[in-house]
Write a protein that holds these residues in place. Structure first.
Motif, PDB file in Angstrom:
ATOM      1  N   UNK A  71       0.639  -1.069  -0.005  1.00  0.00           N
ATOM      2  CA  UNK A  71      -0.078  -0.075   0.093  1.00  0.00           C
ATOM      3  C   UNK A  71       0.775   1.276   0.043  1.00  0.00           C
ATOM      4  N   UNK A  72       1.989   1.334   0.577  1.00  0.00           N
ATOM      5  CA  UNK A  72       2.793   2.313   0.949  1.00  0.00           C
ATOM      6  C   UNK A  72       3.604   2.512  -0.560  1.00  0.00           C
ATOM      7  N   UNK A 104       9.234   8.874   0.327  1.00  0.00           N
ATOM      8  CA  UNK A 104      10.013   8.008  -0.270  1.00  0.00           C
ATOM      9  C   UNK A 104      11.020   7.483   1.072  1.00  0.00           C
ATOM     10  N   UNK A 105      11.594   8.314   1.953  1.00  0.00           N
ATOM     11  CA  UNK A 105      12.626   8.162   3.029  1.00  0.00           C
ATOM     12  C   UNK A 105      11.469   7.604   4.136  1.00  0.00           C
ATOM     13  N   UNK A 106      10.364   7.856   4.067  1.00  0.00           N
ATOM     14  CA  UNK A 106       9.534   7.388   5.403  1.00  0.00           C
ATOM     15  C   UNK A 106       9.249   5.697   5.307  1.00  0.00           C
ATOM     16  N   UNK A 107       9.600   5.391   4.233  1.00  0.00           N
ATOM     17  CA  UNK A 107       9.362   3.661   4.008  1.00  0.00           C
ATOM     18  C   UNK A 107      10.595   3.128   4.344  1.00  0.00           C
ATOM     19  N   UNK A 108      10.458   2.387   5.517  1.00  0.00           N
ATOM     20  CA  UNK A 108      12.013   1.998   6.186  1.00  0.00           C
ATOM     21  C   UNK A 108      12.632   0.876   5.079  1.00  0.00           C
ATOM     22  N   UNK A 109      11.929   0.312   4.354  1.00  0.00           N
ATOM     23  CA  UNK A 109      12.335  -0.702   3.335  1.00  0.00           C
ATOM     24  C   UNK A 109      13.100  -0.062   2.276  1.00  0.00           C
ATOM     25  N   UNK A 110      12.912   1.056   1.922  1.00  0.00           N
ATOM     26  CA  UNK A 110      13.461   1.968   0.791  1.00  0.00           C
ATOM     27  C   UNK A 110      14.630   2.828   1.203  1.00  0.00           C
ATOM     28  N   UNK A 111      14.256   3.155   2.591  1.00  0.00           N
ATOM     29  CA  UNK A 111      15.353   4.080   3.211  1.00  0.00           C
ATOM     30  C   UNK A 111      16.805   3.216   3.532  1.00  0.00           C
ATOM     31  N   UNK A 112      17.498   3.067   2.615  1.00  0.00           N
ATOM     32  CA  UNK A 112      19.127   2.400   2.816  1.00  0.00           C
ATOM     33  C   UNK A 112      19.741   3.208   4.043  1.00  0.00           C
TER      34      UNK A 112
END
Length: 316
Positions: free
Chosen positions: A164-165, A253-261
């Protein structure tokens, strides 16, 4: 214990900690909203900040005009004199061809010592001024942005939280590309003679990423002379709007932990208990962190179902 709060959304698989009714973001205390004349205090402060920022920009334009005006007139007179001398010396050269050859040469920049020094001081003050302005606008836009995400979570309840995110991020990215990237590129393509569509896209990208090479300057052609001031002002307002949209999209974008490397670079990622579980060291969970741990890490908390307020809390 220090406390810093950032707005976010709690993943569905994380534990939820709820506050009592009437508590502000899990503080456990009753609260009141500060208002001036019936309007939130923060809204008044943002309004005055926007006025101050606008006055800063307008005042800066008059300041640089007063500093550079005399030198600009001198340069224009000198260039006109040199062109006349060149045409007299080489009569076979068509004056119109000469104008076409040198059209667009030179860009707006301070050339006097006072102008250069003023530009440095003005930028030192203006850069943080602008960053605070962008940050304030982005924070205001986060509320409807995450309200939209909440509605997506309800409507797409059969999908996982990450899926969803990603849909929410794709929607925000599409809006940004259409409104702040492609549409302005088409406008520049139509208004700027000699610009291809690729040139327009290139200008928009270089400008929004704040690279600003300055090889393409809108509004310098003779075709835009009649409405040049309005055109250049509109370009400045658009670039400010584009930066806000870009910052908002990057925040989502950065608020999604899986994408924020970048989260993997934080020091709390190094914490483990030393115990081995199936041949692997056991990582410390958020719930296992106590006040005796000398570290700083993120803990996600849902403070109140009534306020839709979910935030990152840094526990020191």
């Amino acid at each position: 214990m220090g406390l810093t709060i950032y707005q976010s959304i709690t993943p569905a698989d994380r534990p939820v900690e709820q506050a009592t009714d009437g508590a502000i973001c899990g503080s456990g205390h009753n609260y009141q909203i500060r208002k001036w004349l019936g309007v939130r205090r923060s809204s008044w402060l943002l309004f005055f900040y926007v006025l101050g920022y606008s006055a800063y920009l307008i005042g800066g334009s008059f300041l640089f005009c007063s500093i550079e005006m005399d030198n600009e007139q001198h340069l224009k007179s000198d260039i006109s004199r040199r062109k006349e001398e060149f045409v007299l010396r080489y009569p076979e050269v068509d004056p119109e061809d000469l104008e076409n050859l040198i059209s667009g040469y030179g860009h707006i920049n301070p050339v006097t010592p006072a102008g250069k020094l003023t530009c440095i001081v003005y930028a030192i003050l203006g850069i943080p001024f602008t960053l605070m302005f962008l940050s304030a606008l982005v924070q205001r836009l986060l509320s409807p942005t995450y309200s939209f995400l909440s509605s997506l979570l309800e409507k797409l309840s059969n999908f996982g939280h990450l899926e969803v995110r990603l849909v929410h991020l794709a929607t925000m990215g599409t809006i940004f590309i259409l409104l702040a990237f492609l549409a302005p590129s088409v406008v520049f393509w139509a208004l700027e003679p000699g610009w291809s569509f690729l040139d327009s896209v290139y200008f928009v990208f270089i400008s929004l990423t704040t690279i600003g090479l300055g090889d393409y300057i809108p509004g310098d052609s003779d075709e835009t002379l009649f409405y040049r001031d309005l055109y250049k002002t509109s370009v400045g307002i658009y670039l400010l709007f584009g930066l806000v949209m870009l910052s908002l999209t990057l925040t989502v974008y950065y608020d999604i932990p899986q994408l924020n490397l970048g989260l993997h670079l934080h020091r709390h990622r190094d914490i483990y208990t030393g115990e081995r579980n199936g041949g692997r060291n056991h990582k410390v969970k958020d719930s296992e962190l106590n006040t005796n741990t000398n570290c700083t890490m993120y803990r996600i908390v849902n403070y109140s179902t009534n306020t839709n307020c979910t935030m990152y809390r840094i526990v020191n």
